[in-house]
Design a protein around this motif. Structure first.
Motif, PDB file in Angstrom:
ATOM      1  N   GLY A 211      18.500 -25.204  27.252  1.00  0.00           N
ATOM      2  CA  GLY A 211      17.839 -25.374  25.436  1.00  0.00           C
ATOM      3  C   GLY A 211      17.118 -26.289  24.999  1.00  0.00           C
ATOM      4  O   GLY A 211      16.769 -26.951  24.125  1.00  0.00           O
ATOM      5  N   LYS A 212      16.763 -27.633  26.755  1.00  0.00           N
ATOM      6  CA  LYS A 212      16.751 -28.155  25.722  1.00  0.00           C
ATOM      7  C   LYS A 212      15.228 -28.319  26.005  1.00  0.00           C
ATOM      8  O   LYS A 212      14.715 -29.156  24.297  1.00  0.00           O
ATOM      9  CB  LYS A 212      16.332 -29.484  27.594  1.00  0.00           C
ATOM     10  N   SER A 213      14.399 -27.344  26.156  1.00  0.00           N
ATOM     11  CA  SER A 213      13.264 -27.704  24.953  1.00  0.00           C
ATOM     12  C   SER A 213      13.129 -26.992  23.803  1.00  0.00           C
ATOM     13  O   SER A 213      12.719 -27.841  22.944  1.00  0.00           O
ATOM     14  CB  SER A 213      11.722 -26.311  25.792  1.00  0.00           C
ATOM     15  N   SER A 214      13.853 -25.701  23.005  1.00  0.00           N
ATOM     16  CA  SER A 214      13.635 -25.723  21.631  1.00  0.00           C
ATOM     17  C   SER A 214      14.452 -27.047  20.917  1.00  0.00           C
ATOM     18  O   SER A 214      14.302 -27.408  20.145  1.00  0.00           O
ATOM     19  CB  SER A 214      13.878 -24.066  21.440  1.00  0.00           C
ATOM     20  N   VAL A 215      15.270 -27.383  21.372  1.00  0.00           N
ATOM     21  CA  VAL A 215      16.279 -28.544  20.985  1.00  0.00           C
ATOM     22  C   VAL A 215      15.745 -29.852  21.231  1.00  0.00           C
ATOM     23  O   VAL A 215      15.757 -30.702  19.977  1.00  0.00           O
ATOM     24  CB  VAL A 215      17.847 -28.742  21.920  1.00  0.00           C
ATOM     25  N   SER A 216      14.664 -30.012  22.338  1.00  0.00           N
ATOM     26  CA  SER A 216      13.867 -31.661  22.080  1.00  0.00           C
ATOM     27  C   SER A 216      13.002 -31.335  20.914  1.00  0.00           C
ATOM     28  O   SER A 216      12.705 -32.196  20.127  1.00  0.00           O
ATOM     29  CB  SER A 216      12.923 -31.549  23.111  1.00  0.00           C
ATOM     30  N   ARG A 217      12.837 -30.060  20.503  1.00  0.00           N
ATOM     31  CA  ARG A 217      11.883 -29.712  19.746  1.00  0.00           C
ATOM     32  C   ARG A 217      11.979 -30.452  18.315  1.00  0.00           C
ATOM     33  O   ARG A 217      10.930 -31.140  17.519  1.00  0.00           O
ATOM     34  CB  ARG A 217      10.566 -29.251  19.599  1.00  0.00           C
ATOM     35  N   ALA A 218      13.144 -29.364  18.486  1.00  0.00           N
ATOM     36  CA  ALA A 218      13.503 -29.656  16.753  1.00  0.00           C
ATOM     37  C   ALA A 218      13.785 -31.101  16.600  1.00  0.00           C
ATOM     38  O   ALA A 218      14.174 -31.732  15.902  1.00  0.00           O
ATOM     39  CB  ALA A 218      14.969 -29.087  16.988  1.00  0.00           C
ATOM     40  N   VAL A 219      14.526 -31.943  17.741  1.00  0.00           N
ATOM     41  CA  VAL A 219      14.929 -33.448  17.929  1.00  0.00           C
ATOM     42  C   VAL A 219      13.625 -34.734  17.492  1.00  0.00           C
ATOM     43  O   VAL A 219      13.917 -34.856  16.343  1.00  0.00           O
ATOM     44  CB  VAL A 219      16.020 -33.713  18.980  1.00  0.00           C
ATOM     45  N   ALA A 220      12.663 -33.956  18.246  1.00  0.00           N
ATOM     46  CA  ALA A 220      11.803 -35.374  17.869  1.00  0.00           C
ATOM     47  C   ALA A 220      11.219 -34.416  15.862  1.00  0.00           C
ATOM     48  O   ALA A 220      10.685 -35.291  15.595  1.00  0.00           O
ATOM     49  CB  ALA A 220      10.557 -33.935  18.762  1.00  0.00           C
TER      50      ALA A 220
ATOM     51  N   THR B 198      23.645 -27.995  18.447  1.00  0.00           N
ATOM     52  CA  THR B 198      22.995 -28.929  19.799  1.00  0.00           C
ATOM     53  C   THR B 198      22.733 -29.634  19.291  1.00  0.00           C
ATOM     54  O   THR B 198      22.068 -30.844  19.809  1.00  0.00           O
ATOM     55  CB  THR B 198      22.041 -27.961  20.614  1.00  0.00           C
ATOM     56  N   VAL B 199      21.357 -29.700  18.453  1.00  0.00           N
ATOM     57  CA  VAL B 199      20.222 -30.088  17.696  1.00  0.00           C
ATOM     58  C   VAL B 199      21.616 -31.915  16.979  1.00  0.00           C
ATOM     59  O   VAL B 199      21.283 -32.649  17.031  1.00  0.00           O
ATOM     60  CB  VAL B 199      19.528 -29.903  16.860  1.00  0.00           C
ATOM     61  N   GLU B 200      22.222 -31.678  16.579  1.00  0.00           N
ATOM     62  CA  GLU B 200      23.485 -32.225  15.709  1.00  0.00           C
ATOM     63  C   GLU B 200      23.818 -33.172  16.592  1.00  0.00           C
ATOM     64  O   GLU B 200      23.693 -34.221  16.336  1.00  0.00           O
ATOM     65  CB  GLU B 200      24.482 -31.798  14.814  1.00  0.00           C
ATOM     66  N   ALA B 201      24.018 -32.263  18.377  1.00  0.00           N
ATOM     67  CA  ALA B 201      25.157 -33.467  18.883  1.00  0.00           C
ATOM     68  C   ALA B 201      24.128 -33.965  19.353  1.00  0.00           C
ATOM     69  O   ALA B 201      23.897 -35.731  19.657  1.00  0.00           O
ATOM     70  CB  ALA B 201      25.769 -32.381  20.218  1.00  0.00           C
TER      71      ALA B 201
END
Length: 242
Positions: free
Chosen positions: A24-33, A228-231
């Motif tokens: 999930g690193k791509s979708s999560v990283s996009r959301a975090v950014a 996961t984004v929140e984490a």
């Protein structure tokens, strides 16, 4: 995390996220950014773009020297907007093309080419540096960069370093859902080789299953996307406060 807390995070900020396929690193990283107002760099897309370029040039990927030379001349432009991360090679938008099965099946040949990997790493460091400093299209706020060796090789000095992982079952299910639109048994089996073989191949040149010193591990096996984004945001908040 509350909006006020996000606004208090100091900049420029570099967040490095590594992990295996399907973590999930791509979708999560996009959301975090997006949440932090940062640029976003998908380094895996850079390897895919290099693979597309070599195949478009008619190069056999087994010719390691020719591939490395082609990568050194790669006319690559990476869009770093998390809402629209584009990939352009030689003026051609390959954002969709690099996600095709033929590229997924071939990309490990480029990713395990050490000379090609060194050149792409140089480009990745330059992209990260460009987002640290205002000028051109950069606001100098910072960037979230994700891949397999960002926390250890490309940006070991990042302000925040995260290894995002998940169980094999969870990763296969997520990739099947992403590729086939379903996570039933046949779809999972259809993605098994692509996911596990890619990880096995890349593991010969880079370690992304175990966190290096100073890298925070987040296991998302039993977390939803928002959780996961929140984490990750919580790790960013804690690291920047420290």
């Amino acid at each position: 995390m509350e909006t006020g807390e996000l606004s208090e995070i100091p900049t420029p900020l570099v967040v490095a996220v590594d992990g295996p396929s399907g973590s999930g690193k791509s979708s999560v990283s996009r959301a975090v950014a997006r949440d932090l107002g940062l640029a976003y760099l998908d380094t895996g897309a850079m390897y895919r773009a290099a693979t597309w370029w070599c195949l478009d040039q008619g190069l056999p990927l087994t010719d390691t020297a020719a591939v490395a030379d082609a990568v050194r001349a790669l006319p690559l432009v990476m869009g770093v907007d998390p809402d629209d991360p584009t990939v352009v090679v030689g003026g051609t938008d390959v954002t969709a093309a690099i996600r095709e099965t033929a590229i997924s099946a071939a990309v490990s040949a480029v990713a395990t080419n050490l000379d090609a990997r060194a050149e792409l790493g140089r480009l990745q460091r330059a992209a990260i540096k460009a987002e640290r400093e205002p000028g051109g299209f950069s606001q100098g706020r910072g960037i979230v960069a994700e891949g397999r060796d960002i926390t250890t090789v490309v940006a070991p000095d990042a302000d925040v370093r995260v290894l995002l992982t998940a169980s094999e079952e969870a990763r296969l299910s997520r990739r099947a859902l992403d590729v086939h639109g379903t996570a039933d048994a046949s779809a999972v089996e259809a993605t098994r080789d692509q996911v596990l073989r890619r990880d096995a191949d890349d593991s010969t040149v880079v370690q992304f299953h175990t966190a290096a010193d100073g890298v925070v591990t987040i296991d998302s096996s039993h977390l939803g996307f928002d959780e996961t984004v929140e984490a990750v945001l919580a790790v960013v908040s804690a690291a920047t406060r420290a």
